[in-house]
Scaffold this motif. Structure first.
Motif, short mmCIF file in Angstrom:
data_model
loop_
_atom_site.label_atom_id
_atom_site.label_comp_id
_atom_site.label_asym_id
_atom_site.label_seq_id
_atom_site.Cartn_x
_atom_site.Cartn_y
_atom_site.Cartn_z
N TYR A 73 0.85 -1.20 0.00
CA TYR A 73 0.00 0.00 0.00
C TYR A 73 0.88 1.24 0.00
O TYR A 73 1.82 1.34 0.78
CB TYR A 73 -0.91 0.03 1.23
N ASN A 118 -8.68 9.55 7.71
CA ASN A 118 -8.76 9.04 6.34
C ASN A 118 -8.41 10.09 5.30
O ASN A 118 -8.62 9.89 4.10
CB ASN A 118 -10.15 8.45 6.06
N ASN A 175 -2.43 5.13 -3.93
CA ASN A 175 -3.74 4.63 -3.52
C ASN A 175 -4.58 5.66 -2.79
O ASN A 175 -5.78 5.44 -2.58
CB ASN A 175 -3.57 3.39 -2.62
N GLY A 176 -3.95 6.78 -2.37
CA GLY A 176 -4.68 7.78 -1.61
C GLY A 176 -4.96 7.30 -0.20
O GLY A 176 -4.51 6.24 0.23
N PHE A 177 -5.73 8.08 0.54
CA PHE A 177 -6.14 7.70 1.89
C PHE A 177 -7.55 7.11 1.78
O PHE A 177 -8.53 7.69 2.25
CB PHE A 177 -6.10 8.90 2.83
N ASN A 178 -7.62 5.97 1.13
CA ASN A 178 -8.89 5.32 0.81
C ASN A 178 -9.15 4.20 1.81
O ASN A 178 -8.47 3.17 1.79
CB ASN A 178 -8.84 4.79 -0.63
N GLY A 224 -5.39 11.94 6.32
CA GLY A 224 -4.02 12.17 6.78
C GLY A 224 -3.90 13.44 7.60
O GLY A 224 -3.09 13.52 8.52
N HIS A 276 2.32 10.88 3.96
CA HIS A 276 2.56 9.69 3.15
C HIS A 276 2.47 8.45 4.05
O HIS A 276 2.97 8.46 5.17
CB HIS A 276 3.95 9.79 2.52
N PHE A 331 -7.70 0.51 1.68
CA PHE A 331 -6.72 0.28 2.74
C PHE A 331 -7.08 -0.98 3.53
O PHE A 331 -6.24 -1.86 3.74
CB PHE A 331 -6.66 1.50 3.66
N SER A 346 0.17 5.42 -0.23
CA SER A 346 -0.85 6.47 -0.30
C SER A 346 -0.61 7.45 -1.44
O SER A 346 -1.54 8.13 -1.88
CB SER A 346 -0.92 7.24 1.03
#
Length: 220
Positions: free
Chosen positions: A82, A182, A87-90, A184, A211, A94, A84
Motif C-alpha cells: 500500500y 482518512n 492509492n490515496g487515503f482510501n 491524513g 505519506h 486500505f 498512499s
C-alpha cells in the motif's frame, strides 16, 4: 549698541537658530528614513537567508525521506502492498489491502519524522483493537537507525495493537499512540503515550501525515 540694533541682532540669531533647528530636523528625518530603509533591506536579506535555510532543510528532509522509502522498497524481504501516493487515503482499499495479512510494517511520514508500526498477527476484524503482543512502534533516526518503542506490559490492555474502521473519519488507530484520519490531515497524538510506552517521542497533539507506506515481510 542701541536697542534697535540689539533687537536686529537678536532677531537674526533667533532666525538662525530656527533655521538650524529646521535643518537639524530635516537631517534627522532624512537619517531616520535612511535607517529605516537599511533596516528593511537587512530584514529582506534575513528573510531570504531564512527562506534559503528552510528550503535547504526541506531538501535534506526530502532526501532523507527518499532514502527511507528506497531502503524499504529495495529490501528484498519486504513487498510494498500500500502506497498512499498512488492509492490515496482510501479506507475501503486500505482495509482490503492490509486485512488478513501477517508481518506488516507501516511507515508514516510526518513532516520531519518517520514513524513505523510493526505487526506480526493479521488484522481480522474491524472496529476493535487486534491483540498482538509483539507489536511495537519505531522511529527512523537521521543516521538511518531504528529506535524501537514497545508497550509497557504493566499497563491495561497492553496487547492491543491496531484498530481499523468501517466508517467514520479515521483510517486506523494505534493503541494509546495515535489516530490517523482518512485524509491524513488533523491526525492526533495520544496525550498519555509516555504512560503506555517505554520510550517517549515528541509530536504535536494534532499533526498531518503526508505519506503512508505498508509493507509485508515475506521472510518471517
Amino acid at each position: 549698541m542701541e536697542r534697535g540694533d540689539i533687537n536686529i541682532v537678536v532677531d537674526s540669531l533667533v532666525n538662525e537658530l530656527i533655521s538650524l533647528k529646521s535643518d537639524f530636523i530635516n537631517r534627522y528625518q532624512s537619517a531616520e528614513m535612511k535607517l529605516n530603509q537599511l533596516k528593511e533591506i537587512l530584514n529582506t536579506i534575513k528573510e531570504k537567508d531564512d527562506k534559503i535555510i528552510e528550503e535547504r532543510k526541506e531538501e535534506r528532509n526530502i532526501e532523507k525521506r527518499i532514502k527511507d522509502i528506497n531502503y524499504w522498497k529495495n529490501n528484498k524481504e519486504c513487498e510494498i502492498i500500500y502506497d498512499s501516493d498512488y492509492n490515496g487515503f482510501n479506507r475501503i482499499l486500505f482495509n482490503k489491502t492490509v486485512m488478513n495479512k501477517n508481518n506488516l510494517i507501516f511507515l508514516l511520514f510526518i513532516k520531519e519524522k518517520v514513524f513505523g508500526i510493526s505487526l506480526n498477527k493479521p488484522i481480522t476484524l474491524l472496529n476493535q483493537f487486534i491483540e498482538d503482543e509483539s507489536m511495537y512502534i519505531f522511529t527512523i533516526q537521521l543516521d538511518g537507525t531504528l529506535m524501537k518503542i514497545k508497550k509497557k506490559r504493566t499497563t491495561e490492555r497492553w496487547k492491543n495493537s491496531i484498530e481499523l474502521f468501517s466508517t467514520g473519519s479515521f483510517l486506523f488507530c494505534i493503541s494509546w499512540a495515535f489516530g490517523i484520519t482518512n485524509s491524513g490531515t488533523s491526525s492526533w497524538f495520544h496525550e498519555k503515550f509516555k504512560d503506555y510506552y517505554n520510550n517517549s517521542v515528541e509530536l504535536p497533539a494534532i499533526f498531518d501525515v503526508s505519506h503512508i507506506l505498508v509493507f509485508q515481510n515475506k521472510v518471517l
